[in-house]
Design a protein around this motif. Sequence first.
Motif, PDB file in Angstrom:
ATOM      1  N   UNK A 122      -4.912   1.729  -8.919  1.00 24.04           N
ATOM      2  CA  UNK A 122      -4.409   3.106  -8.803  1.00 24.04           C
ATOM      3  C   UNK A 122      -2.886   3.145  -8.713  1.00 24.04           C
ATOM      4  N   UNK A 123      -2.228   2.433  -9.618  1.00 25.11           N
ATOM      5  CA  UNK A 123      -0.767   2.363  -9.596  1.00 25.11           C
ATOM      6  C   UNK A 123      -0.157   3.031 -10.823  1.00 25.11           C
ATOM      7  N   UNK A 124       1.086   3.468 -10.690  1.00 30.10           N
ATOM      8  CA  UNK A 124       1.828   4.095 -11.780  1.00 30.10           C
ATOM      9  C   UNK A 124       2.864   3.104 -12.305  1.00 30.10           C
TER      10      UNK A 124
ATOM     11  N   UNK B 280       0.842  -1.192   0.000  1.00 30.60           N
ATOM     12  CA  UNK B 280       0.000   0.000   0.000  1.00 30.60           C
ATOM     13  C   UNK B 280       0.881   1.247   0.000  1.00 30.60           C
ATOM     14  N   UNK B 281       0.781   2.041  -1.079  1.00 30.53           N
ATOM     15  CA  UNK B 281       1.571   3.263  -1.166  1.00 30.53           C
ATOM     16  C   UNK B 281       3.062   3.035  -1.218  1.00 30.53           C
TER      17      UNK B 281
ATOM     18  N   UNK C 184      -2.153   1.899  -4.951  1.00 27.25           N
ATOM     19  CA  UNK C 184      -1.496   3.196  -4.858  1.00 27.25           C
ATOM     20  C   UNK C 184       0.009   3.126  -4.895  1.00 27.25           C
ATOM     21  N   UNK C 185       0.548   2.176  -5.644  1.00 29.13           N
ATOM     22  CA  UNK C 185       2.008   1.974  -5.695  1.00 29.13           C
ATOM     23  C   UNK C 185       2.598   2.556  -6.980  1.00 29.13           C
ATOM     24  N   UNK C 186       3.908   2.789  -6.956  1.00 38.19           N
ATOM     25  CA  UNK C 186       4.643   3.215  -8.140  1.00 38.19           C
ATOM     26  C   UNK C 186       5.699   2.170  -8.475  1.00 38.19           C
TER      27      UNK C 186
END
Length: 199
Positions: free
Chosen positions: A104-106, A63-64, A84-86
């Motif tokens: 919601x990841x990049x 997470x994040x 929510x990770x990159x």
Amino acid sequence: MHDDAEFIDLDLSGMVAGGQHWKHRRFVRCSFGDADLRALITESCSFDECDLTGADLGESEHRGTALRTCVLRRTTLTGSTLRGCSLLGSSILDCRLRPIVVTDCDLTLVALGRADLRETDLSGLRLREANLVEADLRGADLRGADLSGARLLRTRLDGADLRGARIDADGLVQARLNGATVDPETALRFAGAHGLRIG
């Protein structure tokens, strides 16, 4: 090792940390070769230029967390969740990925050549300039995904849902799109990319 700490140039090959919960840890140029990280939970951690070759991250949750310019080769990610990770600039090669949850990841500049992501929900993801050459995305949900500049040579998008996705003209020509679902705007760009004139 403890939370809220930085670790640089460590060889952590073969470490056993399955089921642990890491918070705010930063790893720089560390090696996790063949590490047992199954069911690991990371929260707001970062991995920069790390090597996770052969590591087992199955059933893990992140997470994040950021994995920037990392190498994941023959890494097991089956059953893992990323929210929510990159993964900016990381290479994911010959990895076991399905099933996987990515929200919601990049994934900008990520190398996913020949990856098997059939039937995977990739909706809304940022995949700008990603390398998806020969990746198998048949039946994948790519609604609203940003594939601008992505390399899609022989990428299998048969049956994929591409409504609202951003795909360059080159991608529409190079990818395999049999049975894919697209919106009217993409259909017009597809026609234009293939030299059709719409009157």
